[in-house]
Design an enzyme around this catalytic site. Structure first.
Site, PDB file in Angstrom:
ATOM      1  N   ASP A 133      29.238 -18.966 -17.963  1.00 11.34           N
ATOM      2  CA  ASP A 133      30.466 -18.310 -17.479  1.00 11.34           C
ATOM      3  C   ASP A 133      30.683 -17.066 -18.349  1.00 11.34           C
ATOM      4  OD1 ASP A 133      32.954 -17.629 -16.532  1.00 11.34           O
ATOM      5  OD2 ASP A 133      33.994 -19.374 -17.355  1.00 11.34           O
ATOM      6  N   GLU A 173      29.477 -20.261 -27.978  1.00 17.01           N
ATOM      7  CA  GLU A 173      30.605 -19.335 -27.856  1.00 17.01           C
ATOM      8  C   GLU A 173      30.562 -18.348 -29.028  1.00 17.01           C
ATOM      9  OE1 GLU A 173      33.185 -18.484 -25.778  1.00 17.01           O
ATOM     10  OE2 GLU A 173      33.823 -17.140 -27.387  1.00 17.01           O
ATOM     11  N   GLN A 188      41.425 -18.946 -18.868  1.00 12.97           N
ATOM     12  CA  GLN A 188      41.497 -18.444 -17.495  1.00 12.97           C
ATOM     13  C   GLN A 188      42.916 -17.997 -17.167  1.00 12.97           C
ATOM     14  OE1 GLN A 188      38.915 -18.076 -15.485  1.00 12.97           O
ATOM     15  NE2 GLN A 188      37.332 -19.224 -16.567  1.00 12.97           N
ATOM     16  N   CYS A 205      33.099 -13.670 -12.912  1.00 15.04           N
ATOM     17  CA  CYS A 205      34.296 -12.924 -12.481  1.00 15.04           C
ATOM     18  C   CYS A 205      33.916 -11.507 -12.054  1.00 15.04           C
ATOM     19  CB  CYS A 205      35.343 -12.909 -13.592  1.00 15.04           C
ATOM     20  SG  CYS A 205      34.713 -12.282 -15.145  1.00 15.04           S
TER      21      CYS A 205
HETATM   22  C1  LIG Z   1      34.760 -15.571 -19.004  1.00 19.62           C
HETATM   23  S1  LIG Z   1      35.053 -16.318 -20.565  1.00 19.62           S
HETATM   24  C2  LIG Z   1      34.708 -18.013 -20.156  1.00 19.62           C
HETATM   25  C3  LIG Z   1      35.225 -19.028 -21.134  1.00 19.62           C
HETATM   26  C4  LIG Z   1      35.328 -20.450 -20.619  1.00 19.62           C
HETATM   27  N1  LIG Z   1      34.197 -20.835 -19.814  1.00 19.62           N
HETATM   28  C5  LIG Z   1      36.601 -20.652 -19.833  1.00 19.62           C
HETATM   29  O1  LIG Z   1      36.529 -20.772 -18.598  1.00 19.62           O
HETATM   30  O2  LIG Z   1      37.673 -20.694 -20.441  1.00 19.62           O
HETATM   31  C6  LIG Z   1      33.696 -15.762 -21.495  1.00 19.62           C
HETATM   32  C7  LIG Z   1      33.623 -16.275 -22.900  1.00 19.62           C
HETATM   33  O3  LIG Z   1      32.419 -15.777 -23.466  1.00 19.62           O
HETATM   34  C8  LIG Z   1      32.656 -15.345 -24.800  1.00 19.62           C
HETATM   35  N2  LIG Z   1      31.616 -14.328 -25.032  1.00 19.62           N
HETATM   36  C9  LIG Z   1      31.581 -13.057 -24.583  1.00 19.62           C
HETATM   37  N3  LIG Z   1      30.422 -12.466 -24.925  1.00 19.62           N
HETATM   38  C10 LIG Z   1      29.695 -13.388 -25.602  1.00 19.62           C
HETATM   39  C11 LIG Z   1      28.410 -13.405 -26.189  1.00 19.62           C
HETATM   40  N4  LIG Z   1      27.618 -12.329 -26.143  1.00 19.62           N
HETATM   41  N5  LIG Z   1      28.003 -14.527 -26.807  1.00 19.62           N
HETATM   42  C12 LIG Z   1      28.775 -15.624 -26.859  1.00 19.62           C
HETATM   43  N6  LIG Z   1      30.006 -15.686 -26.300  1.00 19.62           N
HETATM   44  C13 LIG Z   1      30.466 -14.590 -25.676  1.00 19.62           C
HETATM   45  C14 LIG Z   1      34.087 -14.875 -24.830  1.00 19.62           C
HETATM   46  O4  LIG Z   1      34.614 -14.980 -26.139  1.00 19.62           O
HETATM   47  C15 LIG Z   1      34.748 -15.844 -23.839  1.00 19.62           C
HETATM   48  O5  LIG Z   1      35.251 -16.976 -24.492  1.00 19.62           O
END
Ligand SMILES: C[S@@+](CC[C@H](N)C(=O)[O-])C[C@H]1O[C@@H](n2cnc3c(N)ncnc32)[C@H](O)[C@@H]1O
Length: 399
Positions: free
Chosen positions: A329, A279, A232, A356
């Protein structure tokens, strides 16, 4: 633009009605809808039409004829050129008001919600110098280092960024010194940096080896992170974000989709007997595993898989029958349709959606509510002052 519509003059006088999702101001003139960058509600402006798409004209401000009472003088010398901030023209109070209106607008128009529960936004403790994660673009040929210019891939050369935490500003200045002595790697396209409690992880590394980890303590947990994986941007609000996202949730089983390096996974593992995180990024998955081990938590596992692949396979997992809590998220694009369909199959008793992007949040909520959930609460956090971006936490419960 509609062929039957009269073509717009290149210059127009408009009054801005409100700020739209995406941060542009809305006005109507000469029978057309006009979207104006870097404007404030109530501004009377002379604008130049930059481009027309369908029924909408996109415009930039050429003269402020009568400023809105929400307008302030943007302090950053790069504002308007740099693509990083788009709300510096608004007072902080007006930024918060616009963000609440943006969320409500999305929930009503895209989400189809008629009644929206009272929506509070938590202001950022620091309106400037809050950003603890950044990506700087590097144009070796033109010797520029900074952020992309607004709507372009041209690099805006930035010496001082008003939203960076001091540690990241020091890293940016150190990189610029190297730029002057020609000692930055010529093949680097960008640099990523994240500040920990002590030190900065920078990638590609200059004086430190690549991918060096830093630690950050949040709400009694210590997380290892590095510049390569998501974390974040605003560490100031994370304790409150975790508190609101988890609420009073506890029980047998929880699933966390898009878990990153485990920001919510560790606190979830303190409250649930069994936790599964999912993830897609391999480095973040590994880091989440390390963070769980360092926290002494063995009741959570992290699956390194695209959520869209994981959820359908696990819909019928007997371990997940009577799932108590599901937290998701996702990135700005929201959750894919098959992810939402899979969540509806899993039927968690409660869902927390951390988002977000209010537009994709509203799109996904519509499907979840249509699939048998009701809206319990909605809270916003101003994680990104000086920009139109906003974090929203929504709780849903099974009907
Ligand atoms: C907004 S971040 C949230 C991460 C965590 N909840 C945090 O607050 O630190 C979104 C996360 O989803 C992962 N991500 C994006 N697309 C994805 C997908 N299709 N499948 C799995 N993970 C994904 C990204 O690598 C990232 O770590």
């Amino acid at each position: 633009m509609d062929r039957n519509q009269p073509s717009l003059p290149a210059d127009l006088e408009v009054v801005v009605e409100r700020i739209l999702p995406g941060g542009l101001g809305l006005a109507h003139a000469e029978g057309s809808t006009v979207f104006i960058a870097l404007s404030a509600p109530g501004d009377r402006l002379r604008v130049k039409i930059e481009r027309v798409k369908g029924n909408v004209a996109f415009a930039s401000v050429t003269e402020i004829l009568k400023p809105s009472t929400d307008r302030v003088v943007p302090p950053c010398p790069y504002f308007g050129r740099c693509g990083g901030c788009d709300f510096q023209q608004l007072s902080y109070e007006a930024q918060l008001k616009a963000k609440v209106a943006i969320i409500k607008d999305c929930l009503q128009r895209i989400g189809g919600l008629r009644e929206i529960p009272d929506l509070q936004i938590t202001p950022a403790p620091r309106q400037w110098h809050y950003r603890s994660r950044a990506q700087w673009q590097y144009d070796a040929a033109r010797r520029r280092l900074g952020y992309f210019e607004s709507g372009s891939r041209r690099v805006c050369d930035v010496a001082e960024c008003a939203v960076l935490v001091p540690e990241l500003q020091e890293s940016l200045s150190a990189l610029r010194e190297r730029l002057e002595t020609d000692s930055l790697p010529g093949d680097a396209r960008d640099f990523r940096a994240v500040a920990g409690d002590q030190g900065v992880s920078l990638s590609p590394g200059i004086s430190n080896p690549d991918g060096i980890d830093v630690q950050r303590s949040i709400h009694g947990e210590t997380y290892s992170l590095n510049a390569e994986s998501f974390f974040q941007t605003n560490a100031d609000l994370l304790t409150q974000l975790i508190d609101v996202a988890l609420g009073d949730a506890r029980g047998e089983s929880a699933v966390e989709l898009y878990c990153g390096v485990g920001l919510f996974t560790l606190p979830l593992a303190r409250r649930f007997k069994q936790v599964i995180g999912v993830e897609g990024d391999a480095a973040a998955t590994e880091m989440a595993g390390v963070n769980l081990v360092n926290a002494g938590l063995s009741n959570a596992v992290i699956a390194n898989e695209a959520v869209g692949n994981w959820v359908p396979v696990n819909e019928f997992n007997p371990d997940l029958v009577a799932l108590d809590f599901l937290l998701l998220d996702p990135p700005r694009t929201g959750a894919e349709s098959r992810v939402i369909a899979g969540i509806l199959q899993l039927q968690p008793k409660r869902i927390c959606y951390v988002s977000c992007d209010p537009a994709t949040l509203a799109r996904d909520l519509k499907k979840l509510i249509g699939g048998g959930y009701s809206l319990d609460s909605i809270v916003a956090f101003d994680m990104f002052p000086q920009t139109h971006h906003v974090e929203t936490v929504v709780h849903l419960k099974s009907l």
